[in-house]
Design a protein around this motif. Structure first.
Motif, short mmCIF file in Angstrom:
data_model
loop_
_atom_site.label_atom_id
_atom_site.label_comp_id
_atom_site.label_asym_id
_atom_site.label_seq_id
_atom_site.Cartn_x
_atom_site.Cartn_y
_atom_site.Cartn_z
N THR A 8 0.84 -1.19 0.00
CA THR A 8 0.00 0.00 0.00
C THR A 8 0.88 1.24 0.00
N LEU A 227 -8.53 2.19 -3.86
CA LEU A 227 -8.50 2.83 -2.55
C LEU A 227 -7.72 1.98 -1.55
N SER A 233 -6.64 6.02 1.80
CA SER A 233 -6.59 7.48 1.66
C SER A 233 -7.01 7.90 0.25
N TRP A 235 -7.25 10.88 -1.18
CA TRP A 235 -6.40 11.91 -1.76
C TRP A 235 -5.07 11.31 -2.24
N LEU A 236 -4.48 10.43 -1.43
CA LEU A 236 -3.25 9.78 -1.86
C LEU A 236 -3.50 8.94 -3.11
N PRO A 382 -13.79 11.23 -3.11
CA PRO A 382 -13.84 10.16 -2.09
C PRO A 382 -15.21 9.50 -1.99
#
Length: 394
Positions: A8, A227, A233, A235-236, A382
């Motif tokens: 990840t 995700l 995350s 945004w990441l 999101p």
């Protein structure tokens, strides 16, 4: 190799996207193949740069030494080539209608006699203004040729009356216009059109690839896996996913500019600001792509909106038609396009050699797109990634 890629995190999403890119023929085409092909085609198409030797027909009804001198002078101009002589007006008009010529010059009967009698006869020029650039060039060169010839005849007349050459020139044109062209004095269409068409092509590839990258995760119901790779995350996940495309298209942008300069486009301003502006345009269109995908939650709809948004851009950026002459609605639409602000920055820093401060409003406008469109997309995305109701929409 797998041991070097974490399960990840940023690098995991980044590497996952490289694999997805390599397996997608569409992305390979849009990201790697079409940019250099489009650059090469546009450069080849406009490689001549300056239009010259445009075919024009002539109808000489006078057949005198003066009429032949008019024809010779027009044929000697850079933009005009006397292609053929016609016997009547109908034949000349047909050459224009068929596309064989761009114009028709008619030298009337008794032209030389009228000139010798002190009259001012007209030489008629018909042009096909459907092709506005060609027509404008023919009119400019024909006018210059006739003015030069007329001035020469008048100069001889005044000198024959006993005036000195300088006095005769002053009598012919007591007030002269000293025309100076500081920007693109070569009237080179490569500098004008090719240098703006290449960024136009680039922005279409940027927005298309970004929409496909984001939208395909929702369309193929792989958003949960995406995700999960980002460690939960959103945004990441977004930043890591778009990062390889950002690197590649920024590299294409730098190559595009280097290619244009290699082809002769002048660089009169700040190269650093131009490089930053090119990268900012890439980021701006990726932000718009994220916004469209997040709002539509449907890849097909987002691509349709992007095709309208991007494909019509060139008509509103103020290159082919001045922005100050557009209706207010058209100017507003042009300002809603990152390409408009990038091309202003590009022209300022290449052809005009403007100070850096003069281009900061265009540079700042590009970052407004990044912040507003990208920020909105980051807020909405999101929810789309986590809600299965938005998955599987083709």
């Amino acid at each position: 190799m797998k041991a070097l890629i974490p399960e990840t995190g940023f690098r995991a999403v980044f590497c996952r996207e490289l694999v997805r890119m390599a397996r997608s023929r569409l992305l390979i085409l849009v990201v790697f193949i079409l940019p250099p092909l489009s650059f090469a085609f546009i450069a080849w198409f406009f490689s001549q740069g300056v239009l010259h030797s445009l075919p024009v027909a002539v109808l000489d009804q006078d057949n005198t030494q003066l009429s032949r001198e008019i024809i010779r002078r027009m044929d000697a101009t850079p933009g005009i080539r006397i292609h053929l002589s016609v016997s009547n007006f109908t034949e000349g008009r047909q050459t224009i209608q068929s596309g064989e010529t761009y114009g028709l010059v008619i030298i009337p009967k008794n032209l030389e006699k009228d000139v010798l009698r002190g009259l001012a006869p007209n030489t008629v020029l018909y042009v096909n203004n459907t092709y506005m650039i060609a027509a404008s060039l023919i009119m400019k060169d024909a006018t210059m040729a006739m003015q030069s010839l007329s001035s020469g005849l008048e100069l001889k007349s005044h000198m024959a009356e006993g005036r000195t050459r300088q006095a005769a020139i002053g009598h012919i044109q007591p007030i002269r216009v000293d025309v100076r062209v500081p920007f693109n004095p070569y009237a080179n269409y490569f500098y004008f059109l090719a240098a703006t068409l290449l960024p136009t092509m680039l922005h279409m590839f940027v927005i298309t690839s970004a929409i496909y990258a984001f939208g395909s995760e929702l369309a193929r119901s792989t958003a949960a896996e995406w995700l999960e790779k980002a460690g939960g995350s959103p945004w990441l996940a977004v930043f890591a996913k778009i990062f390889p495309y950002t690197l590649i298209f920024c590299a294409w942008g730098l190559f595009m500019n280097a290619f244009l300069f290699r082809m002769g486009v002048p660089m009169e301003g700040s190269g650093m600001l131009l490089r930053l502006g090119t990268s900012s345009m890439v980021l701006a269109y990726q932000a718009v792509a994220l916004f469209l995908v997040a709002v539509c939650a449907n890849m097909r709809m987002a691509l349709s909106l992007a095709s309208f948004y991007a494909s019509t851009a060139f008509a509103f950026v103020g290159v082919t038609f001045p922005a100050m002459g557009m209706p207010s609605a058209a100017r507003i639409w042009g300002d809603l396009l990152p390409l408009t602000h990038y091309l202003r920055l590009f022209v300022d820093q290449t052809l005009r050699g403007a100070p850096v401060q003069a281009s900061m409003d265009a540079f700042g406008s590009l970052w407004l797109f990044v912040i507003l469109a990208g920020g909105t997309g980051l807020i909405l995305m999101p929810g789309r990634m986590k809600n299965p109701a938005y998955w599987g929409r083709k």
